[in-house]
Design an enzyme around this catalytic site. Structure first.
Site, mmCIF file in Angstrom:
data_model
loop_
_atom_site.group_PDB
_atom_site.id
_atom_site.type_symbol
_atom_site.label_atom_id
_atom_site.label_comp_id
_atom_site.label_asym_id
_atom_site.label_seq_id
_atom_site.Cartn_x
_atom_site.Cartn_y
_atom_site.Cartn_z
ATOM 1 N N LEU A 90 0.899 -1.155 0.000
ATOM 2 C CA LEU A 90 0.000 0.000 0.000
ATOM 3 C C LEU A 90 0.932 1.197 0.000
ATOM 4 O O LEU A 90 1.764 1.329 0.907
ATOM 5 C CB LEU A 90 -0.873 -0.029 1.256
ATOM 6 C CG LEU A 90 -2.116 0.854 1.315
ATOM 7 C CD1 LEU A 90 -3.066 0.567 0.150
ATOM 8 C CD2 LEU A 90 -2.835 0.660 2.643
ATOM 9 N N ASP A 91 0.829 2.069 -1.003
ATOM 10 C CA ASP A 91 1.872 3.081 -1.142
ATOM 11 C C ASP A 91 1.859 4.085 0.013
ATOM 12 O O ASP A 91 0.908 4.179 0.776
ATOM 13 C CB ASP A 91 1.809 3.766 -2.520
ATOM 14 C CG ASP A 91 0.607 4.674 -2.699
ATOM 15 O OD1 ASP A 91 0.445 5.598 -1.878
ATOM 16 O OD2 ASP A 91 -0.145 4.501 -3.670
ATOM 17 N N LYS A 92 2.945 4.816 0.116
ATOM 18 C CA LYS A 92 3.198 5.692 1.263
ATOM 19 C C LYS A 92 2.122 6.755 1.432
ATOM 20 O O LYS A 92 1.790 7.153 2.556
ATOM 21 C CB LYS A 92 4.574 6.364 1.095
ATOM 22 C CG LYS A 92 5.073 7.096 2.317
ATOM 23 C CD LYS A 92 6.526 7.499 2.140
ATOM 24 C CE LYS A 92 7.085 8.117 3.415
ATOM 25 N NZ LYS A 92 8.529 8.426 3.300
ATOM 26 N N ASN A 93 1.549 7.218 0.326
ATOM 27 C CA ASN A 93 0.542 8.278 0.377
ATOM 28 C C ASN A 93 -0.880 7.741 0.488
ATOM 29 O O ASN A 93 -1.835 8.499 0.341
ATOM 30 C CB ASN A 93 0.661 9.171 -0.859
ATOM 31 C CG ASN A 93 1.993 9.898 -0.902
ATOM 32 O OD1 ASN A 93 2.501 10.335 0.127
ATOM 33 N ND2 ASN A 93 2.576 10.010 -2.089
ATOM 34 N N SER A 94 -1.007 6.438 0.725
ATOM 35 C CA SER A 94 -2.313 5.818 0.918
ATOM 36 C C SER A 94 -2.407 5.271 2.334
ATOM 37 O O SER A 94 -1.407 4.973 2.970
ATOM 38 C CB SER A 94 -2.527 4.675 -0.086
ATOM 39 O OG SER A 94 -2.428 5.141 -1.417
#
Length: 232
Positions: A102-106
């Site tokens: 799950l990407d850093k900005n999510s």
């Protein structure tokens, strides 16, 4: 294992005997810890060598399955050189790994486990695992948005697999993906001229985020574990 583990529990966790049977084995003087005969109440610390009649005893590692509500800014990496890595954030030791990414900005649901076989299955087959997200974009959603998203868009030199989209407001929608391309939802929205301003995963296969607070985690239920391991 900073506080150690009682020798009878250590022996029983290896699968060689029950805890009651371990007490008898210890009383018979058949168990040593770092060369010293163990007694009931002896504690075993990490790095110590336990022998039963001269043969090493290795405890089976208890399987851990955790649901975490990942906050923004945390990276789904086991690389401890990254100051925002998820392993240090959850503080459960080195042998736990995130399932998928799950990407850093999510934000939202991420599953972590020490069951390496499950992690490997995800890495080998990203497609087919249902993942559900809540998304907010930077402008009003066009009527054609849902149909275009569901039927596939060209990103990363391929057409995305069919997915399910539900418009939930002027700027918001839910989406269920069946594949795991890098930053897939953001790239799909960008292709259609939208910028994602908020993205949260609310379900992975049979496991739901529910009302788990941001930054909090919980153990999976037996039903969730059975569903997870049976579908990967």
């Amino acid at each position: 294992m900073d506080e150690g583990i009682r020798i009878n529990k250590y022996l029983s966790s290896s699968g060689m005997c029950s805890r009651r049977e371990a007490d008898v084995i210890i009383q018979n003087g058949d168990v040593t810890v770092d060369g010293k005969v163990a007694e009931n109440g002896t504690r075993v610390f990490e790095g110590q060598v336990v022998l039963y009649k001269g043969e090493p005893v290795i405890p089976k590692e208890e399987k851990i399955y955790i649901a975490l509500h990942k906050p923004l800014g945390i990276t789904c990496t086991t690389d401890r050189r990254d100051p925002d890595n998820i392993i240090d954030f959850i503080s459960m030791g080195d042998r736990i790994f995130p399932i998928g990414r799950l990407d850093k900005n999510s934000s939202g649901l991420i599953i972590l486990t020490n069951d390496g076989s499950i992690v490997n299955k995800v890495l080998r087959a990203e497609n087919g695992h249902e993942k559900e997200y809540e998304v907010r974009v930077d402008k009003k959603i066009d009527p054609s948005f849902e149909n275009k998203m569901e039927n596939g868009l060209p990103i990363l030199d391929q057409i995305t697999l069919p997915c399910e989209v539900e418009i939930t407001g002027p700027h918001t929608f839910k989406i269920i993906l069946h594949q795991g391309l890098n930053r897939q939802i953001r790239r799909m929205c960008e292709y259609l001229g939208y910028r994602v301003v908020k993205l949260r995963r609310i379900r992975f296969l049979n496991i739901h985020l529910g009302n788990l607070k941001v930054g909090a985690h919980r153990p999976l239920t037996r039903e969730e574990i059975n569903g997870l391991t049976g579908r990967l």
